[in-house]
Scaffold this motif. Structure first.
Motif, mmCIF file in Angstrom:
data_model
loop_
_atom_site.group_PDB
_atom_site.id
_atom_site.type_symbol
_atom_site.label_atom_id
_atom_site.label_comp_id
_atom_site.label_asym_id
_atom_site.label_seq_id
_atom_site.Cartn_x
_atom_site.Cartn_y
_atom_site.Cartn_z
ATOM 1 N N ASP A 93 0.828 -1.206 0.000
ATOM 2 C CA ASP A 93 0.000 0.000 0.000
ATOM 3 C C ASP A 93 0.863 1.257 0.000
ATOM 4 O O ASP A 93 0.549 2.236 -0.689
ATOM 5 C CB ASP A 93 -0.938 0.019 1.204
ATOM 6 C CG ASP A 93 -2.039 -1.023 1.119
ATOM 7 O OD1 ASP A 93 -2.325 -1.493 -0.012
ATOM 8 O OD2 ASP A 93 -2.616 -1.363 2.167
ATOM 9 N N LEU A 94 1.940 1.228 0.751
ATOM 10 C CA LEU A 94 2.844 2.370 0.808
ATOM 11 C C LEU A 94 3.499 2.611 -0.552
ATOM 12 O O LEU A 94 3.584 3.749 -1.015
ATOM 13 C CB LEU A 94 3.915 2.165 1.886
ATOM 14 C CG LEU A 94 4.895 3.314 2.076
ATOM 15 C CD1 LEU A 94 4.172 4.596 2.458
ATOM 16 C CD2 LEU A 94 5.937 2.940 3.123
ATOM 17 N N CYS A 95 3.933 1.547 -1.206
ATOM 18 C CA CYS A 95 4.530 1.664 -2.536
ATOM 19 C C CYS A 95 3.524 2.221 -3.544
ATOM 20 O O CYS A 95 3.870 3.071 -4.376
ATOM 21 C CB CYS A 95 5.059 0.320 -3.017
ATOM 22 S SG CYS A 95 6.545 -0.213 -2.153
ATOM 23 N N ILE A 96 2.301 1.775 -3.479
ATOM 24 C CA ILE A 96 1.251 2.262 -4.377
ATOM 25 C C ILE A 96 0.994 3.737 -4.116
ATOM 26 O O ILE A 96 0.894 4.539 -5.045
ATOM 27 C CB ILE A 96 -0.037 1.420 -4.229
ATOM 28 C CG1 ILE A 96 0.193 0.016 -4.777
ATOM 29 C CG2 ILE A 96 -1.213 2.099 -4.929
ATOM 30 C CD1 ILE A 96 -0.932 -0.951 -4.482
ATOM 31 N N TRP A 97 0.921 4.128 -2.854
ATOM 32 C CA TRP A 97 0.686 5.523 -2.497
ATOM 33 C C TRP A 97 1.814 6.413 -3.018
ATOM 34 O O TRP A 97 1.571 7.467 -3.600
ATOM 35 C CB TRP A 97 0.544 5.657 -0.981
ATOM 36 C CG TRP A 97 0.292 7.060 -0.534
ATOM 37 C CD1 TRP A 97 -0.902 7.709 -0.509
ATOM 38 C CD2 TRP A 97 1.264 7.992 -0.066
ATOM 39 N NE1 TRP A 97 -0.729 8.996 -0.048
ATOM 40 C CE2 TRP A 97 0.596 9.192 0.233
ATOM 41 C CE3 TRP A 97 2.641 7.927 0.136
ATOM 42 C CZ2 TRP A 97 1.251 10.321 0.726
ATOM 43 C CZ3 TRP A 97 3.286 9.050 0.621
ATOM 44 C CH2 TRP A 97 2.595 10.225 0.902
ATOM 45 N N ILE A 98 3.061 5.971 -2.845
ATOM 46 C CA ILE A 98 4.214 6.736 -3.323
ATOM 47 C C ILE A 98 4.177 6.856 -4.845
ATOM 48 O O ILE A 98 4.401 7.938 -5.396
ATOM 49 C CB ILE A 98 5.538 6.088 -2.849
ATOM 50 C CG1 ILE A 98 5.675 6.264 -1.330
ATOM 51 C CG2 ILE A 98 6.736 6.689 -3.578
ATOM 52 C CD1 ILE A 98 6.812 5.481 -0.719
ATOM 53 N N ALA A 99 3.874 5.771 -5.531
ATOM 54 C CA ALA A 99 3.798 5.798 -6.994
ATOM 55 C C ALA A 99 2.714 6.758 -7.461
ATOM 56 O O ALA A 99 2.914 7.505 -8.431
ATOM 57 C CB ALA A 99 3.549 4.390 -7.535
ATOM 58 N N GLU A 100 1.582 6.777 -6.785
ATOM 59 C CA GLU A 100 0.500 7.696 -7.151
ATOM 60 C C GLU A 100 0.917 9.149 -6.949
ATOM 61 O O GLU A 100 0.608 10.012 -7.774
ATOM 62 C CB GLU A 100 -0.766 7.390 -6.339
ATOM 63 C CG GLU A 100 -1.446 6.104 -6.757
ATOM 64 C CD GLU A 100 -2.589 5.705 -5.834
ATOM 65 O OE1 GLU A 100 -2.720 6.271 -4.708
ATOM 66 O OE2 GLU A 100 -3.361 4.815 -6.222
ATOM 67 N N LYS A 101 1.618 9.425 -5.870
ATOM 68 C CA LYS A 101 2.081 10.790 -5.597
ATOM 69 C C LYS A 101 3.087 11.238 -6.658
ATOM 70 O O LYS A 101 3.036 12.366 -7.140
ATOM 71 C CB LYS A 101 2.705 10.893 -4.195
ATOM 72 C CG LYS A 101 1.706 10.745 -3.087
ATOM 73 C CD LYS A 101 0.670 11.847 -3.137
ATOM 74 C CE LYS A 101 -0.383 11.662 -2.083
ATOM 75 N NZ LYS A 101 -1.494 12.582 -2.210
ATOM 76 N N ILE A 102 4.005 10.350 -7.012
ATOM 77 C CA ILE A 102 4.984 10.672 -8.056
ATOM 78 C C ILE A 102 4.271 10.923 -9.382
ATOM 79 O O ILE A 102 4.578 11.877 -10.098
ATOM 80 C CB ILE A 102 6.040 9.551 -8.181
ATOM 81 C CG1 ILE A 102 6.913 9.526 -6.930
ATOM 82 C CG2 ILE A 102 6.885 9.732 -9.445
ATOM 83 C CD1 ILE A 102 7.847 8.332 -6.848
#
Length: 70
Positions: A7-16
């Protein structure tokens, strides 16, 4: 709990992704700045009249597209 790292990786990817889209997005101020830059480049003979015309047309088309989106 096991999916927290995913979930953290997905959130970071979305922010980028959001940041990249915002940076790529044309704004009126950005386009006006580009237009001013090419005008100064022409006046200082860094670009030719032909190069200026091509760049100006591109910027004006992008401004028109921006206005049509509103």
């Amino acid at each position: 709990m096991l999916l927290l790292p995913v979930d953290l990786c997905i959130w970071i990817a979305e922010k980028i992704h959001d940041m990249v889209l915002k940076e790529m997005e044309d704004t009126l101020e950005k386009l006006q700045g580009e237009l001013l830059n090419i005008q100064m480049a022409l006046e200082s003979e860094q670009i030719t009249e032909e190069e200026y015309q091509k760049k100006e047309n591109n910027i004006l088309k992008r401004m028109d597209n921006l206005n049509n989106k509103k």
